[in-house]
Design a protein around this motif. Structure first.
Motif, PDB file in Angstrom:
ATOM      1  N   PHE A  19       1.188  -1.422  -0.182  1.00  0.00           N
ATOM      2  CA  PHE A  19      -0.158  -0.257   0.109  1.00  0.00           C
ATOM      3  C   PHE A  19       0.906   1.778  -0.229  1.00  0.00           C
ATOM      4  CE2 PHE A  19      -3.185  -2.301   2.780  1.00  0.00           C
ATOM      5  CZ  PHE A  19      -4.034  -3.028   1.025  1.00  0.00           C
ATOM      6  N   SER A  20       0.326   2.760  -0.348  1.00  0.00           N
ATOM      7  CA  SER A  20       0.560   3.666  -0.350  1.00  0.00           C
ATOM      8  C   SER A  20       0.655   4.591   0.399  1.00  0.00           C
ATOM      9  CB  SER A  20       0.940   4.473  -1.977  1.00  0.00           C
ATOM     10  OG  SER A  20       1.059   5.721  -1.606  1.00  0.00           O
ATOM     11  N   ARG A  21       1.824   4.962   1.361  1.00  0.00           N
ATOM     12  CA  ARG A  21       1.395   5.808   2.541  1.00  0.00           C
ATOM     13  C   ARG A  21       0.948   7.269   1.845  1.00  0.00           C
ATOM     14  NH1 ARG A  21       4.026   6.459   7.906  1.00  0.00           N
ATOM     15  NH2 ARG A  21       5.032   5.128   7.848  1.00  0.00           N
ATOM     16  N   GLU A  22       1.435   7.974   0.806  1.00  0.00           N
ATOM     17  CA  GLU A  22       0.808   9.027   0.125  1.00  0.00           C
ATOM     18  C   GLU A  22      -0.765   8.944  -0.238  1.00  0.00           C
ATOM     19  OE1 GLU A  22       3.935   7.353  -0.369  1.00  0.00           O
ATOM     20  OE2 GLU A  22       5.209   8.541   0.645  1.00  0.00           O
ATOM     21  N   ASP A  23      -1.032   7.470  -0.700  1.00  0.00           N
ATOM     22  CA  ASP A  23      -1.951   7.661  -1.131  1.00  0.00           C
ATOM     23  C   ASP A  23      -3.343   7.696  -0.001  1.00  0.00           C
ATOM     24  OD1 ASP A  23      -1.581   7.793  -4.295  1.00  0.00           O
ATOM     25  OD2 ASP A  23      -1.612   5.696  -3.637  1.00  0.00           O
ATOM     26  N   ASP A  24      -3.129   6.839   0.813  1.00  0.00           N
ATOM     27  CA  ASP A  24      -3.787   7.482   2.460  1.00  0.00           C
ATOM     28  C   ASP A  24      -3.495   8.516   2.805  1.00  0.00           C
ATOM     29  OD1 ASP A  24      -4.268   4.401   2.077  1.00  0.00           O
ATOM     30  OD2 ASP A  24      -2.483   3.690   3.801  1.00  0.00           O
ATOM     31  N   GLU A  25      -2.749   9.170   2.464  1.00  0.00           N
ATOM     32  CA  GLU A  25      -2.695  10.957   3.034  1.00  0.00           C
ATOM     33  C   GLU A  25      -3.483  10.984   2.356  1.00  0.00           C
ATOM     34  OE1 GLU A  25       1.413  11.190   3.621  1.00  0.00           O
ATOM     35  OE2 GLU A  25       1.911  10.421   5.703  1.00  0.00           O
ATOM     36  N   LYS A  26      -2.969  11.533   1.453  1.00  0.00           N
ATOM     37  CA  LYS A  26      -3.834  12.316   0.029  1.00  0.00           C
ATOM     38  C   LYS A  26      -5.327  11.744   0.957  1.00  0.00           C
ATOM     39  CE  LYS A  26      -4.715  12.816  -5.336  1.00  0.00           C
ATOM     40  NZ  LYS A  26      -4.225  13.282  -6.377  1.00  0.00           N
ATOM     41  N   GLN A 153      -1.554   9.233   9.395  1.00  0.00           N
ATOM     42  CA  GLN A 153      -1.308  10.394  10.566  1.00  0.00           C
ATOM     43  C   GLN A 153      -3.328  11.033  10.365  1.00  0.00           C
ATOM     44  OE1 GLN A 153       1.608  11.205  12.544  1.00  0.00           O
ATOM     45  NE2 GLN A 153      -0.522  12.290  13.387  1.00  0.00           N
ATOM     46  N   PRO A 154      -3.818  10.985  12.122  1.00  0.00           N
ATOM     47  CA  PRO A 154      -4.858  11.643  12.074  1.00  0.00           C
ATOM     48  C   PRO A 154      -4.623  13.389  11.052  1.00  0.00           C
ATOM     49  CG  PRO A 154      -4.498  10.825  13.545  1.00  0.00           C
ATOM     50  CD  PRO A 154      -2.954  10.636  13.111  1.00  0.00           C
ATOM     51  N   VAL A 155      -5.388  14.174  10.649  1.00  0.00           N
ATOM     52  CA  VAL A 155      -5.945  15.180  10.182  1.00  0.00           C
ATOM     53  C   VAL A 155      -6.885  15.446  10.120  1.00  0.00           C
ATOM     54  CG1 VAL A 155      -6.249  14.612   7.968  1.00  0.00           C
ATOM     55  CG2 VAL A 155      -4.990  16.506   8.128  1.00  0.00           C
TER      56      VAL A 155
END
Length: 239
Positions: A19-26, A153-155
């Motif tokens: 999985f991609s952390r960047e995709d999760d964050e986006k 990370q919660p945002v």
């Protein structure tokens, strides 16, 4: 589970599944923007709504689900419990004319039934990750009471209570809501999946594929973490 500890599991999951952390964050950022516009629940809001009991029943979408629902209907006054459905388990509850108080979903389950649960007063805890951006941008505005979660990370408006699959993530949510007791129904960690978990399956039950088996292994591991580390009584109807 504090985010620092969750991040250890999260990194392992990212590596294990690719999985991609960047995709999760986006996706989390996009979801946060939607919730800011549409409005959403806070953890405090949800705590007040379900504050009538500190005893929860958590319904997973495993092969034992229907049996456990019948067992609980006969032996428990369900009105005395906060009823939490993990995604596809919502369909089985709707079939039994049971309205869950909370639905925890990454929008993979039967969305028509989740919408029915919403109309009947359920609070929908929607999870954003890198693979469901297309649903995140369309669906949440249809729900009445939404609380957002992320595995990154919660945002902003989004929370991360810990947990990976809908089932174990729902368990972490019950802990955050102050549960003293959680009964696990239909929470199977074996090699069989149901149509409730996979709505597009041709049969009612079938063998789990490799990815699903691996997800269930993480679900069991994280469920055991709650049992071992949190001050909550877990009653697993499978045992």
């Amino acid at each position: 589970m504090e985010f620092g500890e969750w991040s250890i599991y999260y990194k392992e999951i990212l590596d294990d599944f690719g999985f991609s952390r960047e995709d999760d964050e986006k996706c989390a950022q996009v979801f946060d923007e939607i919730l800011s516009q549409e409005g959403c629940l806070t953890l405090e809001d949800l705590s007040k709504i379900v504050g009538f009991s500190d005893k929860f029943i958590l319904f997973g979408a495993g092969p034992s689900l229907k049996q456990h629902i019948q067992q609980l209907k006969e032996s428990h006054d369900l009105k005395e419990y906060v009823l939490v459905a993990a995604d596809g388990a919502t369909t089985a509850l709707i079939e039994e004319r049971i309205a869950p108080d909370i639905v925890v979903t990454d929008l993979d389950g039967n969305l028509d039934d989740i919408l029915i649960a919403d109309l009947r007063g359920a609070n929908i805890v929607v999870h954003a990750h890198g693979d469901n951006m297309d649903k995140i941008v369309k669906i949440p505005s249809f729900f009445t009471n939404v609380l957002g979660t992320t595995q990154a990370q919660p945002v902003g408006n989004l929370y991360n209570f810990g947990g990976f699959t809908d089932g174990d993530r729902a368990l972490f949510l019950t802990v955050a809501l102050g549960a003293s007791e959680v009964t696990l129904a239909g929470m199977d960690f074996g090699d069989i999946v149901t149509k409730y978990s996979r709505p597009n399956m041709p049969d009612i039950v079938g063998p789990a594929d490799e990815i699903k088996r691996k997800k269930l292994q993480y679900a069991e591991k994280l469920t055991n973490w709650v049992i071992e580390n949190e001050n909550v009584r877990i009653i697993n109807l499978k045992e």
